[in-house]
Design a protein around this motif. Structure first.
Motif, PDB file in Angstrom:
ATOM      1  N   LEU A 142      27.737  38.871  44.431  1.00  0.00           N
ATOM      2  CA  LEU A 142      28.984  38.475  44.975  1.00  0.00           C
ATOM      3  C   LEU A 142      29.355  39.393  46.257  1.00  0.00           C
ATOM      4  O   LEU A 142      29.523  39.051  47.349  1.00  0.00           O
ATOM      5  CB  LEU A 142      30.202  38.659  44.015  1.00  0.00           C
TER       6      LEU A 142
ATOM      7  N   GLY B 144      29.360  38.427  49.919  1.00  0.00           N
ATOM      8  CA  GLY B 144      30.421  38.619  50.754  1.00  0.00           C
ATOM      9  C   GLY B 144      30.083  39.445  52.002  1.00  0.00           C
ATOM     10  O   GLY B 144      30.777  39.296  53.335  1.00  0.00           O
TER      11      GLY B 144
ATOM     12  N   VAL C  82      36.756  37.748  55.268  1.00  0.00           N
ATOM     13  CA  VAL C  82      36.262  37.899  53.742  1.00  0.00           C
ATOM     14  C   VAL C  82      37.276  37.889  52.855  1.00  0.00           C
ATOM     15  O   VAL C  82      38.288  38.921  52.810  1.00  0.00           O
ATOM     16  CB  VAL C  82      35.484  38.947  53.805  1.00  0.00           C
TER      17      VAL C  82
ATOM     18  N   LEU D  43      34.960  33.454  49.253  1.00  0.00           N
ATOM     19  CA  LEU D  43      33.447  33.781  48.634  1.00  0.00           C
ATOM     20  C   LEU D  43      33.490  32.713  47.389  1.00  0.00           C
ATOM     21  O   LEU D  43      32.475  32.159  47.306  1.00  0.00           O
ATOM     22  CB  LEU D  43      33.789  34.998  47.876  1.00  0.00           C
TER      23      LEU D  43
ATOM     24  N   ARG E   7      31.998  29.852  48.982  1.00  0.00           N
ATOM     25  CA  ARG E   7      30.627  29.872  49.366  1.00  0.00           C
ATOM     26  C   ARG E   7      30.099  29.447  48.100  1.00  0.00           C
ATOM     27  O   ARG E   7      28.688  28.983  48.222  1.00  0.00           O
ATOM     28  CB  ARG E   7      30.416  31.209  49.887  1.00  0.00           C
TER      29      ARG E   7
END
Length: 189
Positions: free
Chosen positions: A11, A15, A27, A32, A35
């Protein structure tokens, strides 16, 4: 239940990639999750919140930059070390603009003391040993180098040098030569 394949490290790396793509300020845990096409809640098994994610990206960036600078400095001294340090710093900022921005994140004192930021300071002081600077000049020099390098790469990233026919690399080399001259002259005092 923790989603298979999601780890804190994965992660944080994702990121960091996201930061390079869209900017560090964009961000978040929500971005995230998009994504990875998962619900935000599934990331909280690995991250406390967006600030935790941002801090971890900053620590990753500091570590990466310290590794690159250390590799560049190996076997170098004096102006050669100064130029290698400067080039590694600038190259990292150009390749990883979001991570570079993350590396500027203000960390709490305990986190900062355990981070690769300490390595950066040590490497800068190692370069300065070649100039034989005593305190407080050494501390002044650390601050000067950090200010000049950060200022230049920030202005360059913002397009601040696009309006002139002079190649930014020529200016960079001129700055490194000037810094070397200043450091040598201060050592002579």
């Amino acid at each position: 239940m923790v989603r298979v394949g999601l780890t804190t490290e994965r992660l944080v790396r994702a990121g960091a990639e996201l930061a390079d793509e869209v900017g560090f300020d964009e961000v978040t845990v929500t971005a995230l999750a998009r994504r990875f096409d998962v619900k935000v809640a599934s990331l909280y098994a690995h991250l406390k919140n967006s600030q935790d994610l941002r801090t971890r990206i900053a620590l990753l960036a500091l570590e990466e930059l310290a590794d690159e600078v250390a590799d560049a400095l190996a076997g170098r001294a004096g102006r050669d070390a100064l130029a290698a340090f400067a080039a590694a710093y600038r190259d990292y900022a150009r390749r990883h603009p979001g991570r570079y921005a993350a590396a500027q994140l203000r960390l709490d004192p305990e986190t900062a003391a355990a981070s690769a930021g300490v390595r950066h300071a040590q490497m800068t002081r190692a370069i300065l040993r070649g100039y034989d600077l005593a305190e407080p000049d050494q501390t002044h020099a650390v601050r000067m180098l950090g200010s000049v390098f950060h200022g230049y790469v920030s202005l360059e990233a913002a397009g601040g040098f696009s309006h002139t026919p002079v190649d930014p690399q020529q200016s960079w080399d001129w700055i490194v030569d000037s810094l070397d001259a200043v450091l040598r002259s201060r050592a002579a005092h």
